[in-house]
Structure formats: structure tokens, C-alpha cells
Motif scaffolding. Structure first.
Motif, mmCIF file in Angstrom:
data_model
loop_
_atom_site.group_PDB
_atom_site.id
_atom_site.type_symbol
_atom_site.label_atom_id
_atom_site.label_comp_id
_atom_site.label_asym_id
_atom_site.label_seq_id
_atom_site.Cartn_x
_atom_site.Cartn_y
_atom_site.Cartn_z
ATOM 1 N N VAL A 1 -2.043 -24.875 -10.727
ATOM 2 C CA VAL A 1 -3.354 -25.486 -11.231
ATOM 3 C C VAL A 1 -4.115 -24.830 -12.314
ATOM 4 C CG1 VAL A 1 -5.650 -26.023 -10.089
ATOM 5 C CG2 VAL A 1 -3.625 -26.486 -8.738
ATOM 6 N N GLU A 2 -4.110 -23.500 -12.339
ATOM 7 C CA GLU A 2 -4.923 -22.763 -13.103
ATOM 8 C C GLU A 2 -4.092 -22.744 -14.719
ATOM 9 O OE1 GLU A 2 -7.893 -21.508 -13.022
ATOM 10 O OE2 GLU A 2 -7.980 -22.268 -10.923
ATOM 11 N N LEU A 3 -2.680 -22.773 -14.683
ATOM 12 C CA LEU A 3 -2.039 -22.291 -15.960
ATOM 13 C C LEU A 3 -1.280 -23.465 -16.531
ATOM 14 C CD1 LEU A 3 -0.777 -18.802 -14.990
ATOM 15 C CD2 LEU A 3 -2.656 -19.133 -16.136
ATOM 16 N N VAL A 4 -0.701 -24.309 -15.513
ATOM 17 C CA VAL A 4 0.296 -25.340 -16.030
ATOM 18 C C VAL A 4 -0.572 -26.545 -16.031
ATOM 19 C CG1 VAL A 4 2.580 -26.799 -15.553
ATOM 20 C CG2 VAL A 4 2.331 -24.429 -15.092
ATOM 21 N N VAL A 5 -1.259 -27.390 -15.384
ATOM 22 C CA VAL A 5 -1.964 -28.372 -15.353
ATOM 23 C C VAL A 5 -2.896 -28.466 -16.799
ATOM 24 C CG1 VAL A 5 -4.085 -29.729 -14.480
ATOM 25 C CG2 VAL A 5 -2.379 -28.849 -12.943
ATOM 26 N N PRO A 6 -3.498 -27.477 -17.143
ATOM 27 C CA PRO A 6 -4.236 -27.757 -18.499
ATOM 28 C C PRO A 6 -3.117 -27.936 -19.488
ATOM 29 C CG PRO A 6 -5.166 -25.767 -17.227
ATOM 30 C CD PRO A 6 -3.891 -26.190 -16.269
ATOM 31 N N GLN B 1 6.562 -22.939 -20.696
ATOM 32 C CA GLN B 1 7.997 -23.555 -20.397
ATOM 33 C C GLN B 1 8.121 -24.463 -19.267
ATOM 34 O OE1 GLN B 1 9.666 -19.478 -19.680
ATOM 35 N NE2 GLN B 1 10.676 -19.651 -21.646
ATOM 36 N N VAL B 2 7.251 -24.337 -18.121
ATOM 37 C CA VAL B 2 7.570 -25.023 -17.195
ATOM 38 C C VAL B 2 6.725 -26.498 -17.453
ATOM 39 C CG1 VAL B 2 6.662 -25.564 -14.859
ATOM 40 C CG2 VAL B 2 7.478 -23.172 -15.456
ATOM 41 N N ALA B 3 5.886 -26.479 -18.166
ATOM 42 C CA ALA B 3 5.011 -27.768 -18.560
ATOM 43 C C ALA B 3 6.210 -28.350 -19.585
ATOM 44 C CB ALA B 3 3.800 -27.450 -19.235
ATOM 45 N N ASN B 4 6.550 -28.014 -20.382
ATOM 46 C CA ASN B 4 7.551 -28.473 -21.170
ATOM 47 C C ASN B 4 8.882 -28.919 -20.539
ATOM 48 O OD1 ASN B 4 6.113 -27.708 -23.578
ATOM 49 N ND2 ASN B 4 7.431 -26.033 -24.276
ATOM 50 N N GLU B 5 9.311 -28.420 -19.597
ATOM 51 C CA GLU B 5 10.599 -28.968 -18.835
ATOM 52 C C GLU B 5 9.922 -30.124 -18.095
ATOM 53 O OE1 GLU B 5 14.397 -29.013 -17.666
ATOM 54 O OE2 GLU B 5 13.443 -27.818 -19.272
ATOM 55 N N MET B 6 8.736 -30.229 -17.423
ATOM 56 C CA MET B 6 8.176 -31.188 -16.701
ATOM 57 C C MET B 6 7.959 -32.525 -17.763
ATOM 58 S SD MET B 6 5.512 -29.601 -14.458
ATOM 59 C CE MET B 6 5.027 -30.838 -13.366
ATOM 60 N N GLU B 7 7.754 -32.223 -18.928
ATOM 61 C CA GLU B 7 7.287 -33.235 -19.865
ATOM 62 C C GLU B 7 8.742 -33.821 -20.222
ATOM 63 O OE1 GLU B 7 5.035 -33.677 -24.065
ATOM 64 O OE2 GLU B 7 6.149 -31.915 -23.869
ATOM 65 N N LYS B 8 9.713 -33.055 -20.544
ATOM 66 C CA LYS B 8 11.150 -33.466 -21.008
ATOM 67 C C LYS B 8 11.487 -34.700 -19.688
ATOM 68 C CE LYS B 8 15.852 -32.015 -21.582
ATOM 69 N NZ LYS B 8 16.780 -30.815 -21.563
ATOM 70 N N PHE C 1 18.499 -24.282 -2.683
ATOM 71 C CA PHE C 1 17.079 -24.495 -2.145
ATOM 72 C C PHE C 1 16.201 -23.293 -2.740
ATOM 73 C CE2 PHE C 1 19.623 -25.873 1.391
ATOM 74 C CZ PHE C 1 18.980 -27.000 1.531
ATOM 75 N N GLY C 2 16.705 -22.390 -3.794
ATOM 76 C CA GLY C 2 15.997 -21.317 -4.215
ATOM 77 C C GLY C 2 15.112 -22.070 -5.556
ATOM 78 N N ALA C 3 14.184 -21.347 -5.661
ATOM 79 C CA ALA C 3 13.338 -21.851 -6.910
ATOM 80 C C ALA C 3 14.199 -21.995 -8.110
ATOM 81 C CB ALA C 3 12.151 -20.894 -7.019
ATOM 82 N N ALA C 4 14.938 -21.111 -8.551
ATOM 83 C CA ALA C 4 15.660 -21.166 -9.643
ATOM 84 C C ALA C 4 16.744 -22.123 -9.869
ATOM 85 C CB ALA C 4 16.356 -19.654 -10.053
ATOM 86 N N ARG C 5 17.347 -22.650 -8.868
ATOM 87 C CA ARG C 5 18.429 -23.785 -8.743
ATOM 88 C C ARG C 5 19.108 -23.700 -10.292
ATOM 89 N NH1 ARG C 5 18.647 -28.305 -5.353
ATOM 90 N NH2 ARG C 5 18.891 -29.506 -7.222
ATOM 91 N N LYS C 6 19.076 -24.879 -11.026
ATOM 92 C CA LYS C 6 19.686 -24.750 -12.055
ATOM 93 C C LYS C 6 19.005 -25.640 -13.270
ATOM 94 C CE LYS C 6 23.931 -25.179 -12.882
ATOM 95 N NZ LYS C 6 25.387 -25.584 -13.163
ATOM 96 N N ASP C 7 17.593 -25.688 -12.956
ATOM 97 C CA ASP C 7 16.555 -26.124 -13.661
ATOM 98 C C ASP C 7 15.400 -25.369 -14.487
ATOM 99 O OD1 ASP C 7 14.743 -25.526 -11.549
ATOM 100 O OD2 ASP C 7 15.189 -27.247 -10.716
ATOM 101 N N GLY C 8 14.680 -25.734 -15.157
ATOM 102 C CA GLY C 8 13.805 -24.995 -16.139
ATOM 103 C C GLY C 8 12.506 -24.765 -15.583
ATOM 104 N N PHE C 9 12.294 -24.575 -14.271
ATOM 105 C CA PHE C 9 11.014 -24.632 -13.595
ATOM 106 C C PHE C 9 10.489 -23.323 -13.312
ATOM 107 C CE2 PHE C 9 12.707 -29.012 -13.087
ATOM 108 C CZ PHE C 9 11.813 -29.653 -13.984
ATOM 109 N N ILE C 10 11.079 -22.362 -13.818
ATOM 110 C CA ILE C 10 10.728 -21.148 -13.539
ATOM 111 C C ILE C 10 10.516 -20.322 -14.776
ATOM 112 C CG2 ILE C 10 12.933 -20.275 -12.824
ATOM 113 C CD1 ILE C 10 11.867 -18.116 -11.210
ATOM 114 N N GLY C 11 9.287 -19.703 -15.166
ATOM 115 C CA GLY C 11 9.159 -19.101 -16.186
ATOM 116 C C GLY C 11 7.563 -18.988 -16.722
ATOM 117 N N THR C 12 7.311 -19.224 -17.887
ATOM 118 C CA THR C 12 5.994 -19.190 -18.315
ATOM 119 C C THR C 12 5.250 -20.694 -18.121
ATOM 120 O OG1 THR C 12 6.326 -20.015 -20.509
ATOM 121 C CG2 THR C 12 6.398 -17.604 -20.323
ATOM 122 N N PRO C 13 4.026 -20.747 -18.215
ATOM 123 C CA PRO C 13 3.217 -21.950 -17.958
ATOM 124 C C PRO C 13 3.635 -23.104 -19.122
ATOM 125 C CG PRO C 13 1.537 -20.184 -17.673
ATOM 126 C CD PRO C 13 2.974 -19.418 -18.137
#
Length: 445
Positions: A404-409, A372-379, A358-370
Motif C-alpha cells: 500500500v505504501e510503496l507499490v500503490v502510488p 519492479q513489482v508495479a512494472n510486472e503488474m502493469e505488463k 506456492f512460494g512468493a518467488a514462483r517463476k513470476d516477477g512479483f518479488i523485488g523493488t516497488p
């Protein structure tokens, strides 16, 4: 609308999804019953052009669960208030097919759909209850078994959707000169008789501008997938890695043809808990701040709700998780089975379980710079592991505002997320057509 466009939903849970979020200096512990805070969250998500603001539910108190669900509004009433504070974003709420009546639920969600001008969604659940307490709140001695609940749900949704079609779109004429309020040939009684329900109809409210509220489901079991393939328009999932998510995605989409549906008639949204920082180190500092606020045994009580209500207090935190005896569950079977499989395959200690599952870090790449997070979502999106994301932010409003401010753009710049809303209804946002009235179709045949 861009056809190949990522869908985003914001999961609103007071101070955030992390079990210790209410203890953070930036949080307001009573956020789950502060309507101004909740409306602000929906407005922030709307600023980010999200498709949906979503509110979950439970029908009994489990003292070992997330603190934010011990004290919260009825979600159907809450989304009505969220709709009044927003203009475009969809508003969705959970409601149970096991502990409701179809007529009442159909009327409630049709009402929200009118009040929101066609932005409502119903998350149809059969109710997972690890403790069995819910049944005792509804004059029952025990919670129904999994397959029994889904059998009832199959009838329930047919009744609800039938009631939503009670009135044809042009049934209400409001003709003052002729004295005709409605056209009597364009109102229909359902006359439903099944194993679980007998409902005459019609519903005492017209169809909304989007025809019917959008149907959401989250079941990943075999009965859950079949019900989703037949009736759902959005499905929430939560898989451990991209390969498992791809497998589920392909399997569920392949079942749609059996019910005469196309793949773009159902959107699968994968649940993630992103934390972003200007640097990767800053993002992990934010994550670690929350982890330090967490009582390890209290966090295990939260895990217990998904693992058969196991008493973790009798185990030391360094006990190999494989040694824990987990009973058969009558709750979210797919999630239990996945967690059990991970425990059997990995060298986890009891003290690792909350962070692992349940932690934010689990084993995925959704914690990091905007980026990094956007690239993982795109993947995940481009490799067809998901059609979008259910964003379960660990700390609210901080993590939602950052996203909203950093990843959405960045997602917008990549061309995979909208620059602005192009329609007015939730169906417009999701690219879903307005459902035909089944009574009208029958009359044409």
C-alpha cells in the motif's frame, strides 16, 4: 471511474499466505481469530483503495493444511465485522453450493449486503476436498464427484439470484398514513422446482442498494468456466506464467457472448504473492526469512492437498518429482492438472515443490523493488493476461502495508489504478451495473 483500471483484492488469511508465516517474529499466530487484527488488515487495504477484502473458507479440518485455516472464523460472519470497521472497500466471502441450502445462503449474503450498504460479494465454490473429510461433517458418506457438484451449483445459483429478486426496489412503501408497509404487487414468489431444489420464496429481506451481492468464482475446469461465463462477475485465477494466463483470459472472455454478456461484465483477477523491498536484495532477504522457517516435509503436506493427498514422507527431498505416483483427484482439477504438467516438464525434486507452486518467488516477477513489482503488474494488465490481481501476501500485515505504501502510488502514477473511490458500492468500484430485477423484466415483456 477510469474504464481501463486495474482491480485489486486482498486475500486475508491471518498471518499470511506463506505456510510458515505464523512462525515469523513479526506475526501473531492467533491472527486468524483476532478480530482487531483482521479489521486492521481490511482498513489497510481500504487505505490502498482496494476493491475488495476477501476471506476464503473450508468446511473440514485437514491437519496437513495451512495452519491459519485450522482455527478461523466463519467467513460470512467475519465479513460482516469487516464491513462494520470500513466504509468503502468491498467485503467478500466463500460459501459452498455443495454443503449449503440456497435460501439460507441467499438470506445471509443479502443481510451482509444491507449491513455493508452494498459492498458484499459471494465467492461461489463447489468445495474442493482432497481428503473427503467434508462430507463426513454433513451426514454424507463421500464427497460428490466434480461434475455432480457443478450440476448442483448451476441450479443453486439460479435459486439464490431468483430469491435476491423477491422484492422489487420500491416494494417497501412504509406508508404510515395509508397503513401500507409494502406494495403486494411488488413481491414475488420464486416457485422454483428443479432436480436438486424446490424453493417457494419469497426471501424475507429486500434488495440492497447494489441490487445483488457481486458473484465471484474460481473454477477453471470446463464446467467451472461455463458456469462463470453465465453467472460470475469476478473470477479468481492462478496460472504459472503470463502466456497461460492470457490464454485462459481470452478463452473465458470469448464464452460470455453465448450468454448475452459483454467482456466488461466479468473481471479476471490473477493471484500473486508479492514481496517488496527498497532493493531487490532486501526483497529476497524477506522471502528467504520465511523459507528458513519452513519445515520441508510439513510444507509438502500442504502441497499434498492439491495433489491427491500423496504421502510425501516416504520420499526423500531429492527424489525426482516425476517418480511420485499421483492418483486421480476429486478436488481442484485445473490446479492439479497444471501442477502435474509442470512436474512432467521440469526437472523438479520433491523438495522443490512447495517453493515452485506456492512460494512468493514462483517463476513470476512479483518479488523485488516497488517499481519492479508495479512494472510486472502493469505488463500483465496491459497485455490482457488479467484485469487485476488477488493479492495473497506471504506475511501479514507487513507485506500488505509495504504494498500500500510503496507499490500503490506507482500504479496510481501510471494511471492504471484509482486515486480514490468514486462510488459507494462494490459494483461502483468494479464498474458493474446494478442487476435488473428479473421479475420486473418479465412483467414488462
Amino acid at each position: 471511474m477510469i474504464k481501463n483500471q486495474m482491480k485489486l483484492a486482498a486475500y486475508l488469511i491471518g498471518t499470511g499466505m506463506h505456510v510458515a508465516s505464523w512462525r515469523h517474529p513479526l506475526s501473531s499466530p492467533n491472527a486468524s481469530i483476532d478480530i482487531n487484527t483482521l479489521q486492521k488488515l481490511a482498513q489497510i487495504a481500504e487505505k490502498g483503495k482496494f476493491d475488495l477484502a476477501f476471506v476464503a473458507d473450508s468446511l473440514a479440518i485437514n491437519h496437513e493444511s495451512h495452519p491459519q485455516i485450522l482455527n478461523r472464523f466463519d467467513p460470512t460472519i467475519l465479513i460482516t465485522a469487516l464491513a462494520a470497521a470500513t466504509e468503502k472497500i468491498g467485503v467478500g466471502a466463500t460459501a459452498s453450493t455443495t454443503y449449503n441450502e440456497p435460501f439460507t445462503l441467499a438470506r445471509q449474503f443479502a443481510s451482509v449486503d444491507h449491513i455493508s450498504a452494498g459492498r458484499a460479494a459471494w465467492n461461489m465454490v463447489t468445495t474442493a476436498d482432497a481428503t473427503g473429510q467434508t462430507a463426513l461433517n454433513f451426514s454424507r458418506e463421500q464427497h460428490w464427484e466434480h461434475d455432480h457438484r457443478y450440476e448442483r451449483a448451476e441450479e443453486f445459483i439460479d435459486v439464490v439470484k431468483g430469491l435476491w429478486d423477491s422484492w422489487e426496489d420500491d416494494a417497501f412503501t412504509y406508508n404510515k398514513e395509508a397503513g401500507e408497509f409494502y406494495h403486494p404487487d411488488k413481491v414475488h414468489e420464486l416457485e422454483y422446482k428443479g432436480k436438486y431444489f424446490s424453493v417457494k420464496g419469497p426471501l424475507n429481506i429486500a434488495r440492497s442498494v447494489q441490487g445483488q451481492p457481486v458473484i465471484i468464482q474460481a473454477g477453471a475446469s470446463i464446467p467451472g468456466q461455463r458456469l462463470a461465463a453465465r453467472t460470475a462477475e469476478v473470477v479468481f485465477t492462478h496460472w504459472d506464467n503470463i502466456e497461460e494466463s492470457k490464454q485462459f483470459y481470452q478463452n473465458l472472455k470469448s464464452q460470455l457472448a453465448e450468454f448475452g454478456r459483454d467482456e466488461d461484465e466479468l473481471h479476471i483477477l490473477h493471484g500473486i504473492s508479492p514481496i517488496v523491498g527498497k532493493t531487490e536484495e532486501e526483497a529476497y532477504e524477506k522471502y528467504n526469512e520465511l523459507q528458513k522457517l519452513m519445515d520441508p516435509y510439513k510444507s509438502l503436506k500442504f502441497v499434498s492437498g492439491y495433489m491427491g493427498n500423496v504421502d510425501f514422507s516416504k520420499y526423500s527431498l531429492d527424489t525426482p518429482a516425476k517418480e511420485v505416483k499421483f492418483p486421480k483427484v476429486n478436488s481442484i482439477q485445473s490446479q492439479f492438472n497444471e501442477m502435474k504438467k509442470i512436474i512432467e516438464e521440469e526437472d523438479l525434486k520433491v523438495g522443490d515443490l512447495y517453493a515452485r507452486f506456492f512460494g512468493a518467488a514462483r517463476k513470476d516477477g512479483f518479488i523485488g523493488t516497488p517499481t519492479q513489482v508495479a512494472n510486472e503488474m502493469e505488463k500483465w494488465f496491459t497485455e490482457k493476461a488479467t484485469d487485476g490481481f488477488m493479492l495473497q501476501f506471504p506475511l501479514l500485515p507487513r507485506d500488505l502495508e509495504d504494498f500500500v505504501e510503496l507499490v500503490v502510488p506507482i500504479l496510481q502514477k501510471k494511471g492504471i489504478f484509482r486515486l480514490d473511490y468514486e462510488g459507494d458500492t462494490l459494483r461502483d468500484h468494479l464498474g458493474l451495473k446494478k442487476p435488473d430485477n428479473h421479475f420486473t423484466i418479465e412483467n414488462l415483456q
